[in-house]
Design a protein around this motif. Structure first.
Motif, PDB file in Angstrom:
ATOM      1  N   ARG A  68       0.837  -1.218   0.000  1.00 13.54           N
ATOM      2  CA  ARG A  68       0.000   0.000   0.000  1.00 13.54           C
ATOM      3  C   ARG A  68       0.860   1.252   0.000  1.00 13.54           C
ATOM      4  O   ARG A  68       0.591   2.199  -0.728  1.00 13.54           O
ATOM      5  N   LYS A  69       1.903   1.227   0.826  1.00 12.68           N
ATOM      6  CA  LYS A  69       2.797   2.390   0.918  1.00 12.68           C
ATOM      7  C   LYS A  69       3.524   2.617  -0.405  1.00 12.68           C
ATOM      8  O   LYS A  69       3.645   3.744  -0.872  1.00 12.68           O
ATOM      9  N   GLY A  70       4.000   1.540  -1.012  1.00 11.62           N
ATOM     10  CA  GLY A  70       4.694   1.655  -2.292  1.00 11.62           C
ATOM     11  C   GLY A  70       3.789   2.193  -3.386  1.00 11.62           C
ATOM     12  O   GLY A  70       4.183   3.057  -4.174  1.00 11.62           O
ATOM     13  N   PHE A  71       2.550   1.699  -3.433  1.00 12.23           N
ATOM     14  CA  PHE A  71       1.625   2.162  -4.459  1.00 12.23           C
ATOM     15  C   PHE A  71       1.221   3.613  -4.208  1.00 12.23           C
ATOM     16  O   PHE A  71       1.098   4.398  -5.150  1.00 12.23           O
ATOM     17  N   ALA A  72       1.069   3.982  -2.946  1.00 14.95           N
ATOM     18  CA  ALA A  72       0.742   5.382  -2.627  1.00 14.95           C
ATOM     19  C   ALA A  72       1.877   6.300  -3.072  1.00 14.95           C
ATOM     20  O   ALA A  72       1.638   7.384  -3.619  1.00 14.95           O
ATOM     21  N   SER A  73       3.117   5.864  -2.870  1.00 16.57           N
ATOM     22  CA  SER A  73       4.269   6.651  -3.324  1.00 16.57           C
ATOM     23  C   SER A  73       4.264   6.768  -4.842  1.00 16.57           C
ATOM     24  O   SER A  73       4.514   7.851  -5.392  1.00 16.57           O
ATOM     25  N   LEU A  74       3.996   5.669  -5.528  1.00 15.11           N
ATOM     26  CA  LEU A  74       3.939   5.686  -6.988  1.00 15.11           C
ATOM     27  C   LEU A  74       2.858   6.640  -7.484  1.00 15.11           C
ATOM     28  O   LEU A  74       3.091   7.444  -8.391  1.00 15.11           O
TER      29      LEU A  74
ATOM     30  N   GLU B  36       4.913  11.908 -14.935  1.00 18.32           N
ATOM     31  CA  GLU B  36       5.512  10.719 -15.548  1.00 18.32           C
ATOM     32  C   GLU B  36       4.522   9.563 -15.503  1.00 18.32           C
ATOM     33  O   GLU B  36       3.653   9.496 -14.636  1.00 18.32           O
ATOM     34  N   SER B  37       4.675   8.622 -16.423  1.00 15.09           N
ATOM     35  CA  SER B  37       3.841   7.417 -16.395  1.00 15.09           C
ATOM     36  C   SER B  37       4.322   6.507 -15.265  1.00 15.09           C
ATOM     37  O   SER B  37       5.456   6.640 -14.779  1.00 15.09           O
ATOM     38  N   LYS B  38       3.471   5.586 -14.854  1.00 19.47           N
ATOM     39  CA  LYS B  38       3.865   4.643 -13.811  1.00 19.47           C
ATOM     40  C   LYS B  38       5.059   3.812 -14.263  1.00 19.47           C
ATOM     41  O   LYS B  38       5.977   3.557 -13.496  1.00 19.47           O
TER      42      LYS B  38
END
Length: 69
Positions: free
Chosen positions: A12-18, A27-29
């Motif tokens: 969740r934290k990684g996706f929130a950062s992304l 920028e694109s993902k």
């Protein structure tokens, strides 16, 4: 080099950062993940060569060492 498609699971934290970074930068993902991996690879190579990551905030006299886990 040819491109490769991969399925990636995020915390969740990684996706929130992304999400935050792609919103802020435009920028694109895919570009953001590629950039993050390139930066991490660079930092790991520098660490293996004996380098240290330091950061100094405005107003600080001395830099502080950053430890990547």
């Amino acid at each position: 080099m040819t491109a490769s498609r991969q399925a990636i699971s995020f915390t969740r934290k990684g996706f929130a950062s992304l999400e935050r970074l792609t919103t802020e930068t435009g920028e694109s993902k895919s570009d953001m993940v590629n950039r993050a991996l390139e930066v991490y690879d660079f930092l790991e190579k520098e660490k293996a060569a004996g380098g240290e990551l330091m950061i100094r905030h405005p107003g600080d006299e001395l830099p502080q060492r950053v430890h990547l886990i």
